[in-house]
Motif scaffolding. Structure first.
Motif, PDB file in Angstrom:
ATOM      1  N   TYR A 540       0.943  -0.459   0.242  1.00 28.18           N
ATOM      2  CA  TYR A 540       0.332   0.227   0.054  1.00 28.18           C
ATOM      3  C   TYR A 540       0.723   1.458  -0.124  1.00 28.18           C
ATOM      4  CZ  TYR A 540      -3.858  -2.517   1.041  1.00 28.18           C
ATOM      5  OH  TYR A 540      -4.978  -3.826   0.821  1.00 28.18           O
ATOM      6  N   CYS A 557      -5.720   3.161  11.048  1.00 21.45           N
ATOM      7  CA  CYS A 557      -4.438   2.140  11.207  1.00 21.45           C
ATOM      8  C   CYS A 557      -4.179   1.259  12.340  1.00 21.45           C
ATOM      9  CB  CYS A 557      -2.469   2.696  10.180  1.00 21.45           C
ATOM     10  SG  CYS A 557      -1.660   1.762  10.346  1.00 21.45           S
ATOM     11  N   PRO A 558      -4.449   0.337  12.472  1.00 23.23           N
ATOM     12  CA  PRO A 558      -4.047  -0.641  13.300  1.00 23.23           C
ATOM     13  C   PRO A 558      -3.006  -0.473  13.916  1.00 23.23           C
ATOM     14  CG  PRO A 558      -4.796  -1.234  11.853  1.00 23.23           C
ATOM     15  CD  PRO A 558      -4.429  -0.957  11.066  1.00 23.23           C
ATOM     16  N   GLN A 559      -2.097  -0.556  12.535  1.00 19.61           N
ATOM     17  CA  GLN A 559      -0.749  -0.606  13.234  1.00 19.61           C
ATOM     18  C   GLN A 559       0.524   0.502  13.899  1.00 19.61           C
ATOM     19  OE1 GLN A 559      -1.063  -3.992  13.470  1.00 19.61           O
ATOM     20  NE2 GLN A 559       0.963  -3.964  13.425  1.00 19.61           N
ATOM     21  N   ALA A 561       1.648   2.554  11.417  1.00 24.10           N
ATOM     22  CA  ALA A 561       2.076   2.858  10.210  1.00 24.10           C
ATOM     23  C   ALA A 561       1.799   3.863   9.668  1.00 24.10           C
ATOM     24  CB  ALA A 561       1.743   1.286   9.370  1.00 24.10           C
ATOM     25  N   ILE A 562       1.017   5.030   9.917  1.00 23.70           N
ATOM     26  CA  ILE A 562       1.015   6.112   8.778  1.00 23.70           C
ATOM     27  C   ILE A 562       1.086   7.356   9.382  1.00 23.70           C
ATOM     28  CG2 ILE A 562      -0.179   7.506   7.205  1.00 23.70           C
ATOM     29  CD1 ILE A 562      -1.985   4.944   7.089  1.00 23.70           C
ATOM     30  N   ILE A 572       3.208   5.566   4.628  1.00 30.41           N
ATOM     31  CA  ILE A 572       2.686   4.458   4.816  1.00 30.41           C
ATOM     32  C   ILE A 572       4.554   4.209   5.687  1.00 30.41           C
ATOM     33  CG2 ILE A 572       2.000   2.316   4.989  1.00 30.41           C
ATOM     34  CD1 ILE A 572       0.190   3.505   2.842  1.00 30.41           C
ATOM     35  N   CYS A 577       2.993  -1.442   8.414  1.00 28.86           N
ATOM     36  CA  CYS A 577       1.939  -2.323   7.618  1.00 28.86           C
ATOM     37  C   CYS A 577       1.675  -3.911   7.517  1.00 28.86           C
ATOM     38  CB  CYS A 577       2.050  -1.156   5.919  1.00 28.86           C
ATOM     39  SG  CYS A 577       0.683  -2.315   5.379  1.00 28.86           S
ATOM     40  N   ILE A 578       0.386  -4.267   8.103  1.00 34.82           N
ATOM     41  CA  ILE A 578       0.104  -5.478   7.193  1.00 34.82           C
ATOM     42  C   ILE A 578      -0.766  -6.228   6.663  1.00 34.82           C
ATOM     43  CG2 ILE A 578       0.508  -6.069  10.066  1.00 34.82           C
ATOM     44  CD1 ILE A 578      -2.586  -5.542  10.320  1.00 34.82           C
ATOM     45  N   LYS A 579      -1.092  -4.422   5.201  1.00 41.64           N
ATOM     46  CA  LYS A 579      -1.731  -4.988   4.594  1.00 41.64           C
ATOM     47  C   LYS A 579      -3.075  -5.025   4.766  1.00 41.64           C
ATOM     48  CE  LYS A 579       2.717  -6.319   1.978  1.00 41.64           C
ATOM     49  NZ  LYS A 579       3.065  -7.024   1.232  1.00 41.64           N
ATOM     50  N   CYS A 580      -4.187  -4.770   5.651  1.00 45.33           N
ATOM     51  CA  CYS A 580      -5.189  -4.979   5.809  1.00 45.33           C
ATOM     52  C   CYS A 580      -6.174  -4.001   5.372  1.00 45.33           C
ATOM     53  CB  CYS A 580      -5.530  -4.338   7.615  1.00 45.33           C
ATOM     54  SG  CYS A 580      -5.265  -2.663   7.970  1.00 45.33           S
ATOM     55  N   GLY A 581      -5.457  -2.736   4.284  1.00 44.23           N
ATOM     56  CA  GLY A 581      -6.896  -2.470   3.299  1.00 44.23           C
ATOM     57  C   GLY A 581      -7.179  -1.003   4.115  1.00 44.23           C
ATOM     58  N   ALA A 582      -7.387  -1.172   5.822  1.00 45.85           N
ATOM     59  CA  ALA A 582      -8.502  -0.425   6.559  1.00 45.85           C
ATOM     60  C   ALA A 582      -8.023   1.320   6.044  1.00 45.85           C
ATOM     61  CB  ALA A 582      -8.364  -0.603   7.779  1.00 45.85           C
ATOM     62  N   CYS A 583      -7.134   1.225   5.672  1.00 50.78           N
ATOM     63  CA  CYS A 583      -7.051   3.337   5.344  1.00 50.78           C
ATOM     64  C   CYS A 583      -7.171   3.117   3.984  1.00 50.78           C
ATOM     65  CB  CYS A 583      -5.295   3.271   5.627  1.00 50.78           C
ATOM     66  SG  CYS A 583      -4.120   1.861   3.903  1.00 50.78           S
TER      67      CYS A 583
HETATM   68  S1  SF4 Z   1      -2.790  -1.884   4.852  1.00 51.23           S
HETATM   69 FE1  SF4 Z   1      -3.669  -1.123   7.508  1.00 51.23          FE
HETATM   70  S2  SF4 Z   1      -1.940  -1.288   7.841  1.00 51.23           S
HETATM   71 FE2  SF4 Z   1      -1.266  -0.623   6.162  1.00 51.23          FE
HETATM   72  S3  SF4 Z   1      -1.110   1.334   6.483  1.00 51.23           S
HETATM   73 FE3  SF4 Z   1      -3.229   0.466   5.780  1.00 51.23          FE
HETATM   74  S4  SF4 Z   1      -4.757   0.312   7.433  1.00 51.23           S
HETATM   75 FE4  SF4 Z   1      -2.019   0.910   8.441  1.00 51.23          FE
END
Ligand code: SF4
Ligand SMILES: Cc1cc2nc3c(=O)[nH]c(=O)nc-3n(C[C@H](O)[C@H](O)[C@H](O)COP(=O)(O)O)c2cc1C
Ligand code: SF4
Ligand code: SF4
Ligand code: FES
Ligand code: FES
Lengths: 595, 124
Positions: A540, A557-559, A561-562, A572, A577-583
């Protein structure tokens, strides 16, 4: 007599897109307008352009309509059939030029084809033996029985240059000769309609659209080798093909074209249908015969070949559907007419199931020797959305991937084999720049690995090991030396497997490591998927020119990372980043992309 | 249907069956009936049916019948065009069912244009 024939495609493709409703509405509207005595409604088999189905063709002009829905029928009947005003909006448009084409024969998709095997598909009612006979059907059989000795039939087929269309391309006449020479009174002829290749539907379409051509081919083959009985082995997943075959068998028996003393010539021949459970390995000839005998469909070593010891230990001959459908034409029109089409060592035509990232997907029949390029660009209408061509996979799970510099190659048995692919049974998958070659190899190997019967160790274990490596590579866990390992394992599996499944399973892998080495390296060394397809290798990232610095993504972002200042471009941290896609969902400016 | 007992039986069946599929072959011999709105109200439907009957009676299976929309000569309906292979297209006007047998016998079979009914030779 009818002034107009309206043909509604009722192949499997069009059935799933709603041709039954079209057919019923047509019946209703014709009767509402009192046209039932002027206009004849006919259901046909597949026309090839299934994706644009349901397809309706109006003769005598041959006006063709695509994607016809139930609600279009009223207009079609009132405008075209009643007033003679063709309905433009339902006509075909060429993919690139957008030109509207009213007549079926003028569509580029059909223009470069030459239809020998599919001569009747989409043109006759497959449930009417009279229509088949009207088109010259059973003329080949009657000529064979009255004008040719058994050996002469075999000579004619040899002369035609016909080679098996089921994969290996063995000369059909030579094979028939072996079965004819084998000692024994009881012999069998078998039609292989197992069609297990993923994405392939050539044989199904022939059986659905023109079942009598296969029956006639089998009767001619039966006469030639001295068999009085035959089996058609069809996979049970083909209910429409089975239904049409049954009807066709009944009709042929009814007219005495199967049974005792056929056409008063003294030849006896009967046919049975055997439904197969649909395992890929059951298409292998020795496994197929085991399956007909009621045993588990597992290959056995050859020799003895089926011609010596086949079904129930009797001399047997096994041919593919398309091979058999060529036979009546060879006998009725002569070997010379058949071998005038094609190349030096590959005569006639080949049916392909064209799929992938191409504008016109569907069923096509082309003369041998045509360039791959012409199939893709002229018939197939080019790559979807004008993307760049990357590769074409020919020959299904036993075949190989050819890169762009092989696109001028003529389609014939020898040149394809030389280039590392095979003719196979006729799958042709077109890939564009967004297809990952490693992933394609993984897909085909996964298929053969799952379908392996497990009888021999190299096939059972070797393909599993190869698959593990490929999976690792696509997940970004590839190691240096993996490609060499794949090649070593691949050639080992090829050389030591018992049947064709194992002997060809590594082909998709070996052809891609050869032609697309760079792409493997990018995955392994740079942890990058150049096609942007392997999700584990994607990251991402935030596009600088789109990010407004609204900070919404930071909260999502749960991590953690941003990071970034308000109203400034955010970034990012890829390690977090764990690639959760939430962002992505939070960003209103579409600034976060996967790439 | 009876069993075919000889090669000739098959040949005969083929001849019979051929007639049922000729509509799908391009024979290039065409009879075109104007079926615009006013064509239909002027009786084009009857004319068309008479044509089909006549072709049937005379076993002319290599002639296709088709229809066309308004060609702008509404006052001369019913309009019937005959276009034979390699010949020019001829338009007949104010055709009634009674005229049909003349058109077919003289023109379609014998190649003689029925002059008194001709209204023109539009571009084909
Ligand atoms: S994909 Fe998830 S972990 Fe990675 S930057 Fe977006 S919210 Fe954070
Ligand atoms: C694993 C495997 C699957 C096969 N599947 C088919 C099939 O679905 N249809 C087919 O005709 N041939 C298939 N074959 C090839 C047949 O074994 C056989 O060669 C072929 O039917 C012979 O017919 P032909 O000479 O007309 O090509 C398969 C072979 C292997 C090894
Ligand atoms: S090669 Fe594979 S599919 Fe063929 S017999 Fe061996 S294990 Fe079974
Ligand atoms: S949500 Fe989008 S615009 Fe807002 S800071 Fe994040 S990336 Fe930038
Ligand atoms: S099923 Fe209708 S075109 Fe293929
Ligand atoms: S409607 Fe017949 S010419 Fe106009």
């Amino acid at each position: 007599m009818y002034r107009s024939h309206v043909l509604v495609c009722s192949g499997t493709g069009c059935t799933s897109s709603g041709c039954v409703e079209v057919q019923e509405n047509l019946e209703k509207e014709l009767s509402n307008n009192k046209l039932e005595n002027e206009v004849k409604l006919i259901q046909t088999g597949c026309h090839g352009l299934c994706e644009l189905g349901p397809i309706v063709i109006v003769y005598p002009e041959g006006t063709s309509y695509f994607r016809v829905e139930g609600k279009d029928v009223k207009e079609l009947v009132e405008e075209h059939l009643l007033k003679g005003r063709p309905v433009d909006r339902l006509m075909y448009k060429e993919p690139i030029s957008e030109e509207q084409v009213p007549y079926y024969n003028d569509i580029n998709f059909y223009k470069k084809q030459s239809r020998i095997v599919l001569r009747n598909c989409g043109y006759i009612d497959p449930e009417s033996i009279e229509e088949y006979i009207a088109r010259g059907g059973y003329d080949g059989l009657s000529r064979a029985l009255s004008e040719f000795s058994q050996d002469e039939v075999i000579e004619e087929v040899k002369e035609s240059g016909l080679r098996g269309r089921g994969g290996a391309g063995f000369p059909t006449g030579v094979k028939w000769g072996f079965a004819r020479q084998a000692p024994g009174d009881k012999k069998y002829i078998i039609c292989n309609a197992d069609e297990g290749d993923p994405g392939a539907f050539m044989d199904r379409s022939i059986l659905e659209g023109d079942p009598h051509s296969v029956i006639e081919g089998m009767a001619i083959g039966g006469y030639a080798i001295g068999a009085d009985e035959g089996y058609i082995y069809v996979r049970a997943e083909y209910p429409l093909a089975i239904k049409r075959l049954r009807k066709a068998l009944e009709a042929a028996e009814g007219l005495g074209l199967l049974g005792e003393n056929i056409l008063g010539t003294g030849f006896n021949f009967k046919l049975k249908i055997k439904e197969g459970a649909g395992a890929f390995v059951c298409g292998e000839e020795t496994a197929l015969m085991a399956s007909i005998e009621g045993n588990r469909g597992m290959p056995r070593p050859r020799p003895p070949f089926p011609a010596q010891k086949g079904l129930w230990g009797k001399p047997s001959n096994i041919n593919n559907v398309e091979t058999l459908a060529c036979v009546p034409v060879i006998l009725s029109e002569g070997a010379g007419s058949f071998n005038s089409v094609g190349t030096e060592n590959s005569k006639g035509t080949k049916v392909f199931a064209l799929t992938g990232k191409i504008n016109n997907t569907g069923l096509v029949e082309v003369p041998m020797g045509i360039k791959i390029k012409d199939i893709i660009y002229t018939i197939g209408g080019g790559i979807q959305e004008d993307k760049a061509f990357k590769a074409v996979q020919i020959g299904g799970p036993s075949g190989g991937c050819l890169p762009e510099d092989k696109i001028d190659l003529p389609v014939d048995y020898d040149s394809l084999t030389q280039a590392g692919a095979i003719m196979g049974s006729g799958g042709l998958v077109v890939m564009d720049e967004e297809t990952c070659i490693v992933d394609v190899a993984r897909f085909f190997l996964k298929f053969t690995q799952t379908e392996s019967c497990g009888k021999c160790t190299p096939c059972r274990e070797g393909t599993k090991r190869m698959l593990e490596i490929l999976e690792r590579i696509t997940q970004g866990e590839g190691k240096e030396g993996d490609v060499e390992l794949l090649e070593e394992l691949g050639s080992m599996v090829k050389e030591t497997s018992l049947c064709g499944l194992g002997q060809t399973a590594p082909n998709p892998v070996l052809s891609t490591t050869k032609h697309f080495r760079d792409e493997y390296n990018a995955h392994i060394l740079d942890r990058r998927c150049p096609a942007g397809a392997c999700s584990d290798l994607l990251i991402y990232k935030i596009l600088e020119d789109k990010c407004k610095g609204c900070t919404k993504c930071v909260k999502a972002c749960p991590q953690d990372a941003i990071t970034g200042e308000k109203k400034e471009v955010h970034v990012i941290d890829q390690d977090k980043c764990i690639k959760c896609g939430a962002c992505v969902d939070q960003c209103k400016f579409e600034a976060i992309v996967l790439g | 249907m009876d069993k075919l007992k000889s090669l000739d039986d098959l040949k005969n069946l083929r001849e019979e069956a051929r007639k049922t599929t000729t509509t799908r072959q391009s024979t290039e011999n065409l009879i075109i009936v104007g079926m615009g709105t006013c064509g239909i109200s002027a009786g084009a439907r009857d004319v068309m049916n008479t044509i089909l009957e006549e072709l049937n009676k005379r076993d002319l299976s290599d002639v296709n019948v088709t229809q066309t929309g308004c060609i702008g000569m509404c006052e001369k309906e019913v309009l019937v065009d005959v276009k034979l292979k390699g010949k020019e297209r001829v338009s007949y006007g104010r055709v009634t069912p009674q005229d049909v047998s003349r058109i077919i016998a003289n023109h379609v079979i014998n190649g003689q244009i029925v002059e008194d009914l001709v209204v023109g030779k539009p571009e084909s």
